[in-house]
Design a protein around this motif. Sequence first.
Motif, PDB file in Angstrom:
ATOM      1  N   THR A  16       0.858  -1.178   0.000  1.00  0.00           N
ATOM      2  CA  THR A  16       0.000   0.000   0.000  1.00  0.00           C
ATOM      3  C   THR A  16       0.896   1.230   0.000  1.00  0.00           C
ATOM      4  OG1 THR A  16      -1.877   1.094   1.050  1.00  0.00           O
ATOM      5  CG2 THR A  16      -0.248   0.134   2.519  1.00  0.00           C
ATOM      6  N   ALA A  17       0.368   2.312  -0.508  1.00  0.00           N
ATOM      7  CA  ALA A  17       1.133   3.554  -0.553  1.00  0.00           C
ATOM      8  C   ALA A  17       0.201   4.733  -0.361  1.00  0.00           C
ATOM      9  CB  ALA A  17       1.861   3.675  -1.882  1.00  0.00           C
ATOM     10  N   ALA A  18       0.763   5.811   0.164  1.00  0.00           N
ATOM     11  CA  ALA A  18      -0.010   7.034   0.352  1.00  0.00           C
ATOM     12  C   ALA A  18       0.907   8.228   0.159  1.00  0.00           C
ATOM     13  CB  ALA A  18      -0.619   7.073   1.748  1.00  0.00           C
ATOM     14  N   ALA A  19       0.348   9.293  -0.376  1.00  0.00           N
ATOM     15  CA  ALA A  19       1.072  10.559  -0.481  1.00  0.00           C
ATOM     16  C   ALA A  19       0.763  11.352   0.776  1.00  0.00           C
ATOM     17  CB  ALA A  19       0.640  11.321  -1.721  1.00  0.00           C
ATOM     18  N   LEU A  20       1.785  11.641   1.545  1.00  0.00           N
ATOM     19  CA  LEU A  20       1.625  12.320   2.825  1.00  0.00           C
ATOM     20  C   LEU A  20       2.481  13.577   2.867  1.00  0.00           C
ATOM     21  CD1 LEU A  20       1.974   9.136   5.051  1.00  0.00           C
ATOM     22  CD2 LEU A  20      -0.144  10.260   4.369  1.00  0.00           C
ATOM     23  N   PRO A  21       2.013  14.612   3.557  1.00  0.00           N
ATOM     24  CA  PRO A  21       2.826  15.821   3.666  1.00  0.00           C
ATOM     25  C   PRO A  21       4.017  15.594   4.600  1.00  0.00           C
ATOM     26  CG  PRO A  21       0.816  16.045   4.956  1.00  0.00           C
ATOM     27  CD  PRO A  21       0.721  14.747   4.217  1.00  0.00           C
ATOM     28  N   CYS A  22       5.170  16.070   4.176  1.00  0.00           N
ATOM     29  CA  CYS A  22       6.380  15.958   5.001  1.00  0.00           C
ATOM     30  C   CYS A  22       6.909  17.365   5.257  1.00  0.00           C
ATOM     31  CB  CYS A  22       7.436  15.110   4.297  1.00  0.00           C
ATOM     32  SG  CYS A  22       8.976  14.981   5.235  1.00  0.00           S
ATOM     33  N   ASP A  23       6.925  17.762   6.504  1.00  0.00           N
ATOM     34  CA  ASP A  23       7.401  19.099   6.863  1.00  0.00           C
ATOM     35  C   ASP A  23       8.909  19.242   6.637  1.00  0.00           C
ATOM     36  OD1 ASP A  23       4.849  19.877   7.602  1.00  0.00           O
ATOM     37  OD2 ASP A  23       5.139  19.330   9.707  1.00  0.00           O
ATOM     38  N   CYS A  24       9.635  18.151   6.758  1.00  0.00           N
ATOM     39  CA  CYS A  24      11.095  18.209   6.586  1.00  0.00           C
ATOM     40  C   CYS A  24      11.484  18.622   5.170  1.00  0.00           C
ATOM     41  CB  CYS A  24      11.739  16.863   6.915  1.00  0.00           C
ATOM     42  SG  CYS A  24      11.579  16.387   8.638  1.00  0.00           S
ATOM     43  N   VAL A  25      10.847  18.033   4.177  1.00  0.00           N
ATOM     44  CA  VAL A  25      11.204  18.342   2.788  1.00  0.00           C
ATOM     45  C   VAL A  25      10.261  19.366   2.175  1.00  0.00           C
ATOM     46  CG1 VAL A  25      12.307  16.106   2.442  1.00  0.00           C
ATOM     47  CG2 VAL A  25       9.927  16.398   1.767  1.00  0.00           C
ATOM     48  N   GLY A  26       9.179  19.700   2.865  1.00  0.00           N
ATOM     49  CA  GLY A  26       8.248  20.707   2.387  1.00  0.00           C
ATOM     50  C   GLY A  26       7.473  20.298   1.154  1.00  0.00           C
ATOM     51  N   ASP A  27       7.128  19.022   1.077  1.00  0.00           N
ATOM     52  CA  ASP A  27       6.435  18.503  -0.094  1.00  0.00           C
ATOM     53  C   ASP A  27       5.671  17.243   0.308  1.00  0.00           C
ATOM     54  OD1 ASP A  27       5.597  18.238  -2.704  1.00  0.00           O
ATOM     55  OD2 ASP A  27       7.590  17.860  -3.532  1.00  0.00           O
ATOM     56  N   LEU A  28       4.847  16.757  -0.617  1.00  0.00           N
ATOM     57  CA  LEU A  28       4.217  15.458  -0.410  1.00  0.00           C
ATOM     58  C   LEU A  28       5.240  14.370  -0.715  1.00  0.00           C
ATOM     59  CD1 LEU A  28       0.712  15.880  -2.087  1.00  0.00           C
ATOM     60  CD2 LEU A  28       1.221  15.779   0.348  1.00  0.00           C
ATOM     61  N   VAL A  29       5.240  13.327   0.094  1.00  0.00           N
ATOM     62  CA  VAL A  29       6.119  12.186  -0.139  1.00  0.00           C
ATOM     63  C   VAL A  29       5.262  10.932  -0.233  1.00  0.00           C
ATOM     64  CG1 VAL A  29       8.110  13.220   1.022  1.00  0.00           C
ATOM     65  CG2 VAL A  29       6.529  11.812   2.337  1.00  0.00           C
ATOM     66  N   THR A  30       5.687   9.983  -1.034  1.00  0.00           N
ATOM     67  CA  THR A  30       4.972   8.717  -1.143  1.00  0.00           C
ATOM     68  C   THR A  30       5.603   7.730  -0.179  1.00  0.00           C
ATOM     69  OG1 THR A  30       4.454   9.124  -3.457  1.00  0.00           O
ATOM     70  CG2 THR A  30       4.286   6.845  -2.686  1.00  0.00           C
ATOM     71  N   VAL A  31       4.784   7.229   0.729  1.00  0.00           N
ATOM     72  CA  VAL A  31       5.234   6.243   1.702  1.00  0.00           C
ATOM     73  C   VAL A  31       4.628   4.901   1.315  1.00  0.00           C
ATOM     74  CG1 VAL A  31       5.241   5.576   4.130  1.00  0.00           C
ATOM     75  CG2 VAL A  31       5.385   7.990   3.508  1.00  0.00           C
ATOM     76  N   ARG A  32       5.485   3.892   1.178  1.00  0.00           N
ATOM     77  CA  ARG A  32       5.035   2.548   0.819  1.00  0.00           C
ATOM     78  C   ARG A  32       5.239   1.621   2.001  1.00  0.00           C
ATOM     79  NH1 ARG A  32       8.193   3.354  -4.576  1.00  0.00           N
ATOM     80  NH2 ARG A  32       9.911   3.188  -3.133  1.00  0.00           N
ATOM     81  N   VAL A  33       4.267   0.737   2.204  1.00  0.00           N
ATOM     82  CA  VAL A  33       4.385  -0.300   3.226  1.00  0.00           C
ATOM     83  C   VAL A  33       4.093  -1.626   2.542  1.00  0.00           C
ATOM     84  CG1 VAL A  33       3.566  -1.167   5.461  1.00  0.00           C
ATOM     85  CG2 VAL A  33       3.637   1.299   5.029  1.00  0.00           C
ATOM     86  N   LYS A  34       5.006  -2.570   2.716  1.00  0.00           N
ATOM     87  CA  LYS A  34       4.869  -3.877   2.079  1.00  0.00           C
ATOM     88  C   LYS A  34       4.240  -4.874   3.041  1.00  0.00           C
ATOM     89  CE  LYS A  34       8.851  -3.008  -0.818  1.00  0.00           C
ATOM     90  NZ  LYS A  34      10.200  -3.414  -1.166  1.00  0.00           N
TER      91      LYS A  34
END
Length: 93
Positions: A16-34
Motif C-alpha cells: 500500500t502507498a499514500a502521499a503524505l505531507p512531510c514538513d522536513c522536505v516541504g512537499d508530499l512524499v509517497t510512503v510505501r508499506v509492504k
Amino acid sequence: MIQPSVELEPPNWEITAAALPCDCVGDLVTVRVKRDWLAECAWYRKYKLDASQGNKEKLDKTIKQGIDKCVGPDCPVVTKYRDKLIEEELGKT
C-alpha cells in the motif's frame, strides 16, 4: 526501510502507498508499506539516497534543501503511517 520492532502477522494486502505531507522536505512524499511491514519513503530513495551515493543529477534549490533536512530511514512520517496501518489491520494500539 523501517521495520517494526516486534514480529507481526502479515496484512491482507501485498503493498500500500499514500502521499503524505512531510514538513522536513516541504512537499508530499509517497510512503510505501509492504506485506512484511517494511516501510519506505520514495522521496528519500529518489533524492537523498541517490545524492549520498554520488549521483550527480542536477537538482533544484528546493530539493537540495529538502535533502539536507530529510531524516531518512528514521522519518516520523513513515513510522506513523506504518503504525497507523498496523493498528487498522491488527486492531492494536
